[in-house]
Design a protein around this motif. Structure first.
Motif, PDB file in Angstrom:
ATOM      1  N   SER A   1       0.825  -1.218   0.000  1.00  0.00           N
ATOM      2  CA  SER A   1       0.000   0.000   0.000  1.00  0.00           C
ATOM      3  C   SER A   1       0.852   1.259   0.000  1.00  0.00           C
ATOM      4  O   SER A   1       0.498   2.258  -0.638  1.00  0.00           O
ATOM      5  CB  SER A   1      -0.947  -0.005   1.191  1.00  0.00           C
ATOM      6  OG  SER A   1      -0.219  -0.017   2.398  1.00  0.00           O
ATOM      7  N   SER A   2       1.994   1.248   0.670  1.00  0.00           N
ATOM      8  CA  SER A   2       2.845   2.440   0.674  1.00  0.00           C
ATOM      9  C   SER A   2       3.498   2.655  -0.686  1.00  0.00           C
ATOM     10  O   SER A   2       3.653   3.798  -1.136  1.00  0.00           O
ATOM     11  CB  SER A   2       3.896   2.358   1.778  1.00  0.00           C
ATOM     12  OG  SER A   2       4.806   1.327   1.522  1.00  0.00           O
ATOM     13  N   ILE A   3       3.872   1.583  -1.358  1.00  0.00           N
ATOM     14  CA  ILE A   3       4.449   1.709  -2.708  1.00  0.00           C
ATOM     15  C   ILE A   3       3.416   2.256  -3.676  1.00  0.00           C
ATOM     16  O   ILE A   3       3.686   3.175  -4.452  1.00  0.00           O
ATOM     17  CB  ILE A   3       4.992   0.350  -3.187  1.00  0.00           C
ATOM     18  CG1 ILE A   3       6.192  -0.065  -2.362  1.00  0.00           C
ATOM     19  CG2 ILE A   3       5.361   0.400  -4.669  1.00  0.00           C
ATOM     20  CD1 ILE A   3       6.682  -1.458  -2.640  1.00  0.00           C
ATOM     21  N   VAL A   4       2.204   1.723  -3.616  1.00  0.00           N
ATOM     22  CA  VAL A   4       1.141   2.176  -4.511  1.00  0.00           C
ATOM     23  C   VAL A   4       0.805   3.634  -4.232  1.00  0.00           C
ATOM     24  O   VAL A   4       0.647   4.438  -5.162  1.00  0.00           O
ATOM     25  CB  VAL A   4      -0.111   1.273  -4.367  1.00  0.00           C
ATOM     26  CG1 VAL A   4      -1.296   1.857  -5.099  1.00  0.00           C
ATOM     27  CG2 VAL A   4       0.200  -0.118  -4.883  1.00  0.00           C
TER      28      VAL A   4
ATOM     29  N   LYS B   1       0.742  -4.261  -9.370  1.00  0.00           N
ATOM     30  CA  LYS B   1       1.309  -5.423 -10.060  1.00  0.00           C
ATOM     31  C   LYS B   1       2.815  -5.512  -9.826  1.00  0.00           C
ATOM     32  O   LYS B   1       3.346  -6.586  -9.579  1.00  0.00           O
ATOM     33  CB  LYS B   1       0.997  -5.306 -11.555  1.00  0.00           C
ATOM     34  CG  LYS B   1       1.269  -6.554 -12.345  1.00  0.00           C
ATOM     35  CD  LYS B   1       0.679  -6.481 -13.724  1.00  0.00           C
ATOM     36  CE  LYS B   1       1.573  -5.679 -14.626  1.00  0.00           C
ATOM     37  NZ  LYS B   1       1.190  -5.734 -16.040  1.00  0.00           N
ATOM     38  N   ALA B   2       3.494  -4.366  -9.863  1.00  0.00           N
ATOM     39  CA  ALA B   2       4.946  -4.366  -9.645  1.00  0.00           C
ATOM     40  C   ALA B   2       5.289  -4.659  -8.196  1.00  0.00           C
ATOM     41  O   ALA B   2       6.300  -5.319  -7.912  1.00  0.00           O
ATOM     42  CB  ALA B   2       5.525  -3.022 -10.056  1.00  0.00           C
ATOM     43  N   ALA B   3       4.481  -4.176  -7.262  1.00  0.00           N
ATOM     44  CA  ALA B   3       4.778  -4.371  -5.842  1.00  0.00           C
ATOM     45  C   ALA B   3       4.551  -5.817  -5.413  1.00  0.00           C
ATOM     46  O   ALA B   3       5.196  -6.286  -4.472  1.00  0.00           O
ATOM     47  CB  ALA B   3       3.921  -3.440  -5.001  1.00  0.00           C
TER      48      ALA B   3
ATOM     49  N   LEU C   1      -9.010  10.297 -12.398  1.00  0.00           N
ATOM     50  CA  LEU C   1      -9.404   8.922 -12.086  1.00  0.00           C
ATOM     51  C   LEU C   1      -8.718   7.917 -13.008  1.00  0.00           C
ATOM     52  O   LEU C   1      -8.288   6.847 -12.561  1.00  0.00           O
ATOM     53  CB  LEU C   1     -10.916   8.764 -12.166  1.00  0.00           C
ATOM     54  CG  LEU C   1     -11.712   9.331 -11.002  1.00  0.00           C
ATOM     55  CD1 LEU C   1     -13.210   9.213 -11.272  1.00  0.00           C
ATOM     56  CD2 LEU C   1     -11.353   8.628  -9.718  1.00  0.00           C
ATOM     57  N   ALA C   2      -8.615   8.257 -14.292  1.00  0.00           N
ATOM     58  CA  ALA C   2      -7.950   7.353 -15.234  1.00  0.00           C
ATOM     59  C   ALA C   2      -6.477   7.191 -14.878  1.00  0.00           C
ATOM     60  O   ALA C   2      -5.940   6.072 -14.895  1.00  0.00           O
ATOM     61  CB  ALA C   2      -8.098   7.871 -16.660  1.00  0.00           C
TER      62      ALA C   2
ATOM     63  N   SER D   1      -2.157   2.978 -10.246  1.00  0.00           N
ATOM     64  CA  SER D   1      -2.353   2.094  -9.099  1.00  0.00           C
ATOM     65  C   SER D   1      -2.294   0.630  -9.517  1.00  0.00           C
ATOM     66  O   SER D   1      -1.701  -0.199  -8.816  1.00  0.00           O
ATOM     67  CB  SER D   1      -3.687   2.378  -8.421  1.00  0.00           C
ATOM     68  OG  SER D   1      -3.699   3.659  -7.871  1.00  0.00           O
ATOM     69  N   TYR D   2      -2.894   0.315 -10.641  1.00  0.00           N
ATOM     70  CA  TYR D   2      -2.865  -1.064 -11.127  1.00  0.00           C
ATOM     71  C   TYR D   2      -1.440  -1.502 -11.431  1.00  0.00           C
ATOM     72  O   TYR D   2      -1.011  -2.589 -11.031  1.00  0.00           O
ATOM     73  CB  TYR D   2      -3.747  -1.199 -12.370  1.00  0.00           C
ATOM     74  CG  TYR D   2      -3.636  -2.555 -13.020  1.00  0.00           C
ATOM     75  CD1 TYR D   2      -4.199  -3.680 -12.432  1.00  0.00           C
ATOM     76  CD2 TYR D   2      -2.941  -2.709 -14.214  1.00  0.00           C
ATOM     77  CE1 TYR D   2      -4.074  -4.929 -13.016  1.00  0.00           C
ATOM     78  CE2 TYR D   2      -2.816  -3.949 -14.801  1.00  0.00           C
ATOM     79  CZ  TYR D   2      -3.386  -5.053 -14.202  1.00  0.00           C
ATOM     80  OH  TYR D   2      -3.258  -6.283 -14.788  1.00  0.00           O
TER      81      TYR D   2
END
Length: 88
Positions: free
Chosen positions: A7-10, A75-77, A63-64, A70-71
């Motif tokens: 969550s912190s990375i995102v 995925k990376a995190a 939003l986009a 975020s996605y």
């Protein structure tokens, strides 16, 4: 467990991109408003351009960007760093 949480990375990555999109909207909105008013002056039936389309467009843009970044950050995190090191 060592390192940052997912969550912190995102949130770190998303916050930076949303700031950039917000600054782009702040720069572009007055220019587009001016150009639209200039263009609409030549028509026989004149209308006033209000703030609703700019707000709606800015909200959709933010939003986009937020969903996309975020996605990708999520995925990376969640990937295992060892798998990335094996490929290189």
């Amino acid at each position: 467990m060592l390192g940052a949480s997912v969550s912190s990375i995102v949130s770190l990555l998303s916050k930076d991109f949303v700031k950039m999109v917000f600054i782009a909207i702040l720069i572009a909105a007055p220019i587009v408003w001016w150009a639209t008013n200039k263009w609409l002056q030549d028509f026989a039936y004149k209308i006033d351009v209000n703030w609703v389309p700019f707000t709606l467009g800015g909200t959709i843009g933010i939003l986009a960007a937020l969903l996309t970044v975020s996605y990708q950050a999520l995925k990376a995190a969640k990937t295992n760093p060892v798998d990335s090191l094996r490929d290189e």
